[in-house]
Every structure is written in C-alpha cells, then in structure tokens.
Design a protein around this motif. Structure first.
Motif, PDB file in Angstrom:
ATOM      1  N   ASN A 117      40.240  43.952  29.876  1.00  0.00           N
ATOM      2  CA  ASN A 117      40.346  42.599  30.405  1.00  0.00           C
ATOM      3  C   ASN A 117      38.941  42.097  30.751  1.00  0.00           C
ATOM      4  O   ASN A 117      37.952  42.834  30.638  1.00  0.00           O
ATOM      5  N   GLU A 118      38.860  40.861  31.196  1.00  0.00           N
ATOM      6  CA  GLU A 118      37.545  40.257  31.452  1.00  0.00           C
ATOM      7  C   GLU A 118      36.768  41.006  32.539  1.00  0.00           C
ATOM      8  O   GLU A 118      35.571  41.254  32.392  1.00  0.00           O
ATOM      9  N   THR A 119      37.438  41.368  33.611  1.00  0.00           N
ATOM     10  CA  THR A 119      36.746  42.075  34.695  1.00  0.00           C
ATOM     11  C   THR A 119      36.198  43.408  34.201  1.00  0.00           C
ATOM     12  O   THR A 119      35.041  43.749  34.463  1.00  0.00           O
ATOM     13  N   ASP A 120      37.023  44.152  33.466  1.00  0.00           N
ATOM     14  CA  ASP A 120      36.567  45.443  32.949  1.00  0.00           C
ATOM     15  C   ASP A 120      35.376  45.267  32.012  1.00  0.00           C
ATOM     16  O   ASP A 120      34.415  46.033  32.065  1.00  0.00           O
ATOM     17  N   ASP A 180      28.701  43.397  44.270  1.00  0.00           N
ATOM     18  CA  ASP A 180      27.910  42.232  44.684  1.00  0.00           C
ATOM     19  C   ASP A 180      27.371  41.466  43.475  1.00  0.00           C
ATOM     20  O   ASP A 180      27.473  40.241  43.409  1.00  0.00           O
ATOM     21  N   ASP A 181      26.791  42.191  42.526  1.00  0.00           N
ATOM     22  CA  ASP A 181      26.193  41.528  41.368  1.00  0.00           C
ATOM     23  C   ASP A 181      27.224  40.841  40.489  1.00  0.00           C
ATOM     24  O   ASP A 181      26.912  39.878  39.798  1.00  0.00           O
ATOM     25  N   LEU A 182      28.456  41.336  40.508  1.00  0.00           N
ATOM     26  CA  LEU A 182      29.518  40.736  39.711  1.00  0.00           C
ATOM     27  C   LEU A 182      30.381  39.763  40.507  1.00  0.00           C
ATOM     28  O   LEU A 182      31.333  39.203  39.975  1.00  0.00           O
ATOM     29  N   SER A 183      30.042  39.571  41.785  1.00  0.00           N
ATOM     30  CA  SER A 183      30.836  38.723  42.684  1.00  0.00           C
ATOM     31  C   SER A 183      32.298  39.154  42.701  1.00  0.00           C
ATOM     32  O   SER A 183      33.211  38.336  42.621  1.00  0.00           O
ATOM     33  N   LEU A 184      32.500  40.463  42.817  1.00  0.00           N
ATOM     34  CA  LEU A 184      33.847  41.023  42.898  1.00  0.00           C
ATOM     35  C   LEU A 184      34.056  41.615  44.276  1.00  0.00           C
ATOM     36  O   LEU A 184      33.119  42.171  44.861  1.00  0.00           O
ATOM     37  N   ASN A 223      38.883  52.269  38.301  1.00  0.00           N
ATOM     38  CA  ASN A 223      39.987  53.197  38.073  1.00  0.00           C
ATOM     39  C   ASN A 223      40.554  53.049  36.660  1.00  0.00           C
ATOM     40  O   ASN A 223      40.839  54.058  35.990  1.00  0.00           O
ATOM     41  N   ARG A 224      40.737  51.805  36.197  1.00  0.00           N
ATOM     42  CA  ARG A 224      41.231  51.576  34.827  1.00  0.00           C
ATOM     43  C   ARG A 224      40.239  52.128  33.807  1.00  0.00           C
ATOM     44  O   ARG A 224      40.629  52.801  32.849  1.00  0.00           O
ATOM     45  N   LEU A 225      38.952  51.825  34.016  1.00  0.00           N
ATOM     46  CA  LEU A 225      37.931  52.263  33.069  1.00  0.00           C
ATOM     47  C   LEU A 225      37.757  53.777  33.085  1.00  0.00           C
ATOM     48  O   LEU A 225      37.474  54.381  32.041  1.00  0.00           O
ATOM     49  N   THR A 226      37.953  54.391  34.237  1.00  0.00           N
ATOM     50  CA  THR A 226      37.900  55.852  34.326  1.00  0.00           C
ATOM     51  C   THR A 226      39.062  56.458  33.539  1.00  0.00           C
ATOM     52  O   THR A 226      38.878  57.412  32.775  1.00  0.00           O
ATOM     53  N   ALA A 227      40.253  55.884  33.710  1.00  0.00           N
ATOM     54  CA  ALA A 227      41.432  56.375  32.976  1.00  0.00           C
ATOM     55  C   ALA A 227      41.251  56.236  31.467  1.00  0.00           C
ATOM     56  O   ALA A 227      41.762  57.061  30.697  1.00  0.00           O
ATOM     57  N   LEU A 233      36.885  45.653  42.203  1.00  0.00           N
ATOM     58  CA  LEU A 233      36.002  46.603  41.524  1.00  0.00           C
ATOM     59  C   LEU A 233      36.660  47.980  41.449  1.00  0.00           C
ATOM     60  O   LEU A 233      36.624  48.633  40.406  1.00  0.00           O
ATOM     61  N   THR A 234      37.274  48.422  42.523  1.00  0.00           N
ATOM     62  CA  THR A 234      37.933  49.728  42.535  1.00  0.00           C
ATOM     63  C   THR A 234      39.026  49.793  41.466  1.00  0.00           C
ATOM     64  O   THR A 234      39.127  50.782  40.728  1.00  0.00           O
TER      65      THR A 234
END
Length: 160
Positions: free
Chosen positions: A44-47, A67-71, A81-85, A76-77
């Motif tokens: 997705n866009e955030t990932d 902070d840098d992504l304004s999330l 977690n999705r990207l780790t999986a 972010l967590t």
C-alpha cells in the motif's frame, strides 16, 4: 510580468505556482496509487513510502522514520509489521545503543526499493521524452541548485 498560478488565490511568482502544482499532483492519492501500481509489489502507499525512505536512509530508528514520513507511531508500527511479515524489513540493533532497534531493509526490501526508484526514473524519462541533452542538463543543474538552497532554507526555518 508573470501570471498568477497555483489555485484560486494564485502565487505572485509563476515558478512557485508551477512547483505547487507539481507537489499537489505528485502528492495526490490517485497519482501515487497509479504510480505505485507500476511496481506490482502489492504494497500500500504507506508501506511503499516506508520502503522508499529506507532506500534513501536505511537503517533508521522508528521515531525518526515516523517523523520524516509524518506518520503516527501506530501507523508506522503497522506498516513495519506488514513489511516484516513480507520479508522486506527487519529490526536490527543500533550500533550506537544496543538497547535501541533500527528498521532496516532486507535484501528483498532493497530489491523493492530499487524497483520504486526505477519507477521514478521511468516517470522522469517519460515526462522529459523529446527533450534535448542540453535541456535535461540545464534542468538537472538548476534543480540541484534549487534542492541545495531549499535544504539550507529548511535548516534556517528549523533554527528559528
């Protein structure tokens, strides 16, 4: 005499209006979703933003990345977690503080980041198709200068 550009109220400087138009288009969800669709990563866009940012500055502390992504921390967590999986990011020890963890791209994550960067190159090549080498060199030089001075301006703002 410059024409007012950039929305209902318009900017006095035509350059500012064109930059605002570009930012508005590039930040729009429709544009970003379409561009991300070229990657076929299923992210997705955030990932994708997390992967792209880590492609620039990996590894990173989660707070700094958020902070840098304004999330927010929760967003972010969830993304990490999705990207780790998916095997795209991992947590590693911070060499400067063994208690702290850093978010880092895995080998597969680096491949996805490289793909996102190639899509950016494709976009630029498509937009500038038909431009002469001189025009591309001039734009590149001017944007490098603009970027450097924008960074300087940003540092001055943060010092206030």
């Amino acid at each position: 005499m410059t024409k007012k550009t950039g929305g209902q109220f318009g900017y006095e400087r035509e350059l500012t209006g064109h930059l605002a138009d570009l930012m508005r288009m590039w930040m729009s969800p429709r544009f970003r979703d379409a561009l991300l669709g070229l990657s076929r990563t299923g992210c997705n866009e955030t990932d994708a933003r997390v992967i792209w940012e880590l492609g620039y500055t990996s590894p990173r502390r989660p707070g700094s990345l958020a902070d840098d992504l304004s999330l927010g921390a929760a967003a972010l967590t969830k993304s990490v977690n999705r990207l780790t999986a998916l095997g795209l990011v991992e947590a590693v020890s911070d060499p400067s503080d063994q208690r702290a963890r850093l978010v880092n791209l895995t080998d597969e994550g680096r491949k996805v980041a490289a793909q996102l960067f190639r899509i950016g190159d494709y976009m630029t090549e498509t937009i500038t198709d038909g431009w002469s080498e001189e025009e591309l060199a001039l734009l590149t030089d001017l944007l490098a200068r603009f970027s450097e001075q924008s960074s300087r301006f940003g540092r001055q703002l943060s010092e206030r």
